[in-house]
Structure formats: C-alpha cells, structure tokens
Design a protein around this motif. Sequence first.
Motif, PDB file in Angstrom:
ATOM      1  N   GLU A   3       0.809  -1.208   0.000  1.00 15.54           N
ATOM      2  CA  GLU A   3       0.000   0.000   0.000  1.00 15.54           C
ATOM      3  C   GLU A   3       0.850   1.270   0.000  1.00 15.54           C
ATOM      4  OE1 GLU A   3      -3.153   1.246   3.042  1.00 15.54           O
ATOM      5  OE2 GLU A   3      -3.607  -0.808   2.423  1.00 15.54           O
ATOM      6  N   ASN A   4       2.039   1.173   0.635  1.00 18.88           N
ATOM      7  CA  ASN A   4       2.862   2.363   0.757  1.00 18.88           C
ATOM      8  C   ASN A   4       3.876   2.532  -0.365  1.00 18.88           C
ATOM      9  OD1 ASN A   4       1.653   3.138   3.125  1.00 18.88           O
ATOM     10  ND2 ASN A   4       2.949   1.764   4.339  1.00 18.88           N
ATOM     11  N   ALA A   5       3.857   1.574  -1.293  1.00 24.71           N
ATOM     12  CA  ALA A   5       4.854   1.662  -2.365  1.00 24.71           C
ATOM     13  C   ALA A   5       4.619   2.919  -3.196  1.00 24.71           C
ATOM     14  CB  ALA A   5       4.761   0.432  -3.260  1.00 24.71           C
ATOM     15  N   LEU A   6       5.702   3.518  -3.666  1.00 26.13           N
ATOM     16  CA  LEU A   6       5.581   4.707  -4.511  1.00 26.13           C
ATOM     17  C   LEU A   6       5.056   4.299  -5.874  1.00 26.13           C
ATOM     18  CD1 LEU A   6       8.845   6.767  -4.012  1.00 26.13           C
ATOM     19  CD2 LEU A   6       6.505   7.491  -3.572  1.00 26.13           C
ATOM     20  N   THR A   7       4.052   5.029  -6.372  1.00 28.12           N
ATOM     21  CA  THR A   7       3.596   4.746  -7.727  1.00 28.12           C
ATOM     22  C   THR A   7       3.817   5.989  -8.566  1.00 28.12           C
ATOM     23  OG1 THR A   7       1.484   4.964  -6.639  1.00 28.12           O
ATOM     24  CG2 THR A   7       1.818   2.965  -7.919  1.00 28.12           C
ATOM     25  N   VAL A   8       4.333   5.809  -9.759  1.00 32.78           N
ATOM     26  CA  VAL A   8       4.485   6.918 -10.687  1.00 32.78           C
ATOM     27  C   VAL A   8       3.426   6.734 -11.755  1.00 32.78           C
ATOM     28  CG1 VAL A   8       6.026   8.053 -12.312  1.00 32.78           C
ATOM     29  CG2 VAL A   8       6.951   7.047 -10.226  1.00 32.78           C
ATOM     30  N   LEU A   9       2.511   7.718 -11.839  1.00 33.67           N
ATOM     31  CA  LEU A   9       1.417   7.603 -12.803  1.00 33.67           C
ATOM     32  C   LEU A   9       1.936   7.781 -14.219  1.00 33.67           C
ATOM     33  CD1 LEU A   9      -1.495   9.717 -11.294  1.00 33.67           C
ATOM     34  CD2 LEU A   9      -1.377   7.238 -11.540  1.00 33.67           C
ATOM     35  N   SER A  10       1.335   7.050 -15.144  1.00 37.95           N
ATOM     36  CA  SER A  10       1.674   7.300 -16.541  1.00 37.95           C
ATOM     37  C   SER A  10       0.646   8.280 -17.092  1.00 37.95           C
ATOM     38  CB  SER A  10       1.675   6.000 -17.325  1.00 37.95           C
ATOM     39  OG  SER A  10       0.357   5.561 -17.459  1.00 37.95           O
ATOM     40  N   THR A  14      -4.554   9.904 -16.730  1.00 40.01           N
ATOM     41  CA  THR A  14      -5.145  11.170 -16.293  1.00 40.01           C
ATOM     42  C   THR A  14      -6.171  11.680 -17.300  1.00 40.01           C
ATOM     43  OG1 THR A  14      -3.418  12.442 -17.294  1.00 40.01           O
ATOM     44  CG2 THR A  14      -3.091  11.822 -15.006  1.00 40.01           C
ATOM     45  N   ALA A  15      -6.986  12.626 -16.838  1.00 38.59           N
ATOM     46  CA  ALA A  15      -8.130  13.064 -17.636  1.00 38.59           C
ATOM     47  C   ALA A  15      -7.792  14.235 -18.556  1.00 38.59           C
ATOM     48  CB  ALA A  15      -9.244  13.485 -16.697  1.00 38.59           C
ATOM     49  N   PHE A  81       3.697  18.129 -18.470  1.00 37.16           N
ATOM     50  CA  PHE A  81       2.364  18.743 -18.417  1.00 37.16           C
ATOM     51  C   PHE A  81       1.567  18.399 -19.675  1.00 37.16           C
ATOM     52  CE2 PHE A  81       3.951  21.382 -14.935  1.00 37.16           C
ATOM     53  CZ  PHE A  81       2.812  21.528 -14.148  1.00 37.16           C
ATOM     54  N   VAL A  82       2.215  18.417 -20.827  1.00 33.32           N
ATOM     55  CA  VAL A  82       1.493  18.133 -22.081  1.00 33.32           C
ATOM     56  C   VAL A  82       1.173  16.636 -22.187  1.00 33.32           C
ATOM     57  CG1 VAL A  82       1.624  18.187 -24.619  1.00 33.32           C
ATOM     58  CG2 VAL A  82       2.382  20.164 -23.284  1.00 33.32           C
ATOM     59  N   ALA A  83       2.105  15.774 -21.798  1.00 33.24           N
ATOM     60  CA  ALA A  83       1.855  14.324 -21.887  1.00 33.24           C
ATOM     61  C   ALA A  83       0.676  13.924 -21.001  1.00 33.24           C
ATOM     62  CB  ALA A  83       3.108  13.548 -21.486  1.00 33.24           C
ATOM     63  N   PHE A  84       0.561  14.556 -19.833  1.00 35.95           N
ATOM     64  CA  PHE A  84      -0.534  14.229 -18.915  1.00 35.95           C
ATOM     65  C   PHE A  84      -1.838  14.946 -19.285  1.00 35.95           C
ATOM     66  CE2 PHE A  84       2.788  12.391 -16.462  1.00 35.95           C
ATOM     67  CZ  PHE A  84       2.202  11.528 -15.547  1.00 35.95           C
ATOM     68  N   GLY A  85      -1.800  15.841 -20.265  1.00 39.80           N
ATOM     69  CA  GLY A  85      -3.009  16.542 -20.686  1.00 39.80           C
ATOM     70  C   GLY A  85      -3.360  17.725 -19.814  1.00 39.80           C
ATOM     71  N   ASP A 101      10.545  10.674 -24.367  1.00 46.32           N
ATOM     72  CA  ASP A 101       9.952   9.845 -25.414  1.00 46.32           C
ATOM     73  C   ASP A 101       8.499   9.479 -25.086  1.00 46.32           C
ATOM     74  OD1 ASP A 101      10.166   8.702 -27.858  1.00 46.32           O
ATOM     75  OD2 ASP A 101      11.017   6.815 -27.153  1.00 46.32           O
ATOM     76  N   TYR A 102       7.710  10.477 -24.684  1.00 50.57           N
ATOM     77  CA  TYR A 102       6.304  10.240 -24.332  1.00 50.57           C
ATOM     78  C   TYR A 102       5.479   9.901 -25.579  1.00 50.57           C
ATOM     79  CZ  TYR A 102       6.531  12.417 -19.623  1.00 50.57           C
ATOM     80  OH  TYR A 102       6.775  12.716 -18.322  1.00 50.57           O
ATOM     81  N   PRO A 103       4.813   8.742 -25.630  1.00 51.54           N
ATOM     82  CA  PRO A 103       3.987   8.453 -26.805  1.00 51.54           C
ATOM     83  C   PRO A 103       2.772   9.368 -26.912  1.00 51.54           C
ATOM     84  CG  PRO A 103       3.803   6.674 -25.175  1.00 51.54           C
ATOM     85  CD  PRO A 103       4.833   7.647 -24.664  1.00 51.54           C
ATOM     86  N   GLU A 104       2.379  10.027 -25.826  1.00 55.20           N
ATOM     87  CA  GLU A 104       1.190  10.894 -25.829  1.00 55.20           C
ATOM     88  C   GLU A 104       1.451  12.229 -26.518  1.00 55.20           C
ATOM     89  OE1 GLU A 104       2.525   9.498 -23.144  1.00 55.20           O
ATOM     90  OE2 GLU A 104       1.018   8.027 -22.544  1.00 55.20           O
ATOM     91  N   ILE A 105       2.726  12.512 -26.840  1.00 54.04           N
ATOM     92  CA  ILE A 105       3.055  13.826 -27.406  1.00 54.04           C
ATOM     93  C   ILE A 105       3.271  13.730 -28.908  1.00 54.04           C
ATOM     94  CG2 ILE A 105       4.873  15.591 -27.499  1.00 54.04           C
ATOM     95  CD1 ILE A 105       5.167  15.378 -24.517  1.00 54.04           C
ATOM     96  N   TYR A 106       2.640  14.676 -29.616  1.00 55.17           N
ATOM     97  CA  TYR A 106       2.856  14.831 -31.054  1.00 55.17           C
ATOM     98  C   TYR A 106       3.547  16.171 -31.248  1.00 55.17           C
ATOM     99  CZ  TYR A 106       1.340  15.924 -35.879  1.00 55.17           C
ATOM    100  OH  TYR A 106       1.296  16.293 -37.190  1.00 55.17           O
TER     101      TYR A 106
END
Length: 238
Positions: A3-10, A14-15, A81-85, A101-106
């Motif tokens: 439960e306490n493990a660090l998670t890095v969101l991809s 996000t919305a 900021f742009v990759a997360f929207g 190398d974020y795939p979410e970025i064009y």
Amino acid sequence: MSENALTVLSPAQTAVPETDSPLILALPKGRILKAAAPLLHRAGIVPGPDFNDEKSRLLRFETNDPNIDVVRVRSFDVATFVAFGGAQIGICGADVLMEFDYPEIYAPLDLGIGGCRISIAQPRDRSGLEDNPNRLSQVRVATKYPSITRRHFAARGINASIVHLHGAMELAPVLDLSHLIVDLVDTGSTLRANGLEETHTIAHVTSRLIVNRTALKTQPERISAIINRFRTALASSA
Ligand code: PRP
Ligand code: MG
C-alpha cells in the motif's frame, strides 16, 4: 504492490479537460521563453502584463485570447504537463522530447528557436576518453539526461553509470563526481570556462511545438487552429 509503495502515474491515467475551458499552452522558463516571445506575438498570443513581471509569483496567465491561457514551467516539465493533458499545447526542446519519449506527445512543428546540441564533454587534459570503450567499461557520466546518456553508451557496448544532476554539470568531472558529462552546448563558453572540451555531438536540438494527442483527437478544430497560427507565424518570419 504494498500500500505504501511509490507509484508513478503514466500520462494515459489522467483526464483531459472540458472543451469549453481555455486551452493551456505550457511555456518553458529561461532562454527558450525569450526566443519564443516574438513567435508567440506573431501567432497572436500575448500574455497579460503579469507575465513579464519577474516579481510576480503567478504561474498561470490569461492572454489576449480568451481561448488560451499560458503556464510557465521548467523546460523538462513542459513535456510532462502536455503528456498528462494538463496542458494541451507546449513549446519544448527536442532534448526533453528525446529524454522522455512520451507516446502521448505529437510534435508537429520545428520552431527553429533555441538551437543547441547535446554533447559529451570531458576535461581538456584527458583526451580520447569517450572513444575508448575498453578503458571506459565503468564510465561515470554526470547529466540531466539519464535516458539519452544510457542509450548512447549502451549502443556502443558501454555500461555508463549515471550521476543525475539538474544543473552545473560542468563541475562534476572537475570535482571527481564523473569522468564525462552529457549536457547542452550552445556557444561552448560554459565548457571553456570550466576546463572542459566537447568530444562528441549526440544530437542537434531546436524547440518544437508539441500537442497532447488525445486533446488533438477530442478538440481537433481548436488545437489545429493554434498549430496553424504558429505555422503562419513561422512562415512570416522566414
Ligand atoms: C546550459 C547548459 C550548459 C550551458 C550551455 O546551462 O546546461 O551549461 O547552458 O551554454 P553555452 O554553451 O552557451 O555556455 P544553464 O545556463 O541553463 O544552467 P544550468 O545547467 O545550471 O541549469
Ligand atoms: Mg548548465
């Protein structure tokens, strides 16, 4: 995972913001921002007066266009900021895009500003270090680009140990933190002033206009219109 493990969101977790709120344009602090100012102006984007007030602690600014707000963040964070929207559009160095190398970025436009290179450098009195993989099987490299650096050396069969710094890399070989550095070089004067020499160029860098791919799909007219304003601004400065 505990439960306490660090998670890095991809970024995909996000919305994307509602379509009637202003689009957010993320701009990097520092030298790219200065170089981008005339281009922004030609693209018809003029941030409010607080934007140029160095004493202001504001980070988000309205512009002359009610459709666009700008945020001022660290150059590395523009891509995030742009990759997360959180921002739909940004101006970002190709160095940062290569690193994450974020795939979410064009990245539709090369803005031709912020020209420099990512290079390897070493103390002037230790020539040939980076050309000799045998001597350097345990090479230590100080950099703010751990991924680019690891990839570069791994492709040459060298397992680089990374010393991750966020600035003043040039001090690292001088103070024995590392053998080499991988950093941006523009005029070369920071290397020279600190007794280093450039030995290899990894990549040439300019700034790009970047957009979040999901935002481009969900709001194609709004985002394409802004890309086109930058395209026209670039053409008028050519
Ligand atoms: C950048 C870069 C180099 C220098 C290159 O550092 O990290 O140190 O500029 O420019 P030059 O070749 O024209 O000397 P910056 O001044 O942004 O400071 P920092 O690395 O401490 O963040
Ligand atoms: Mg520096």
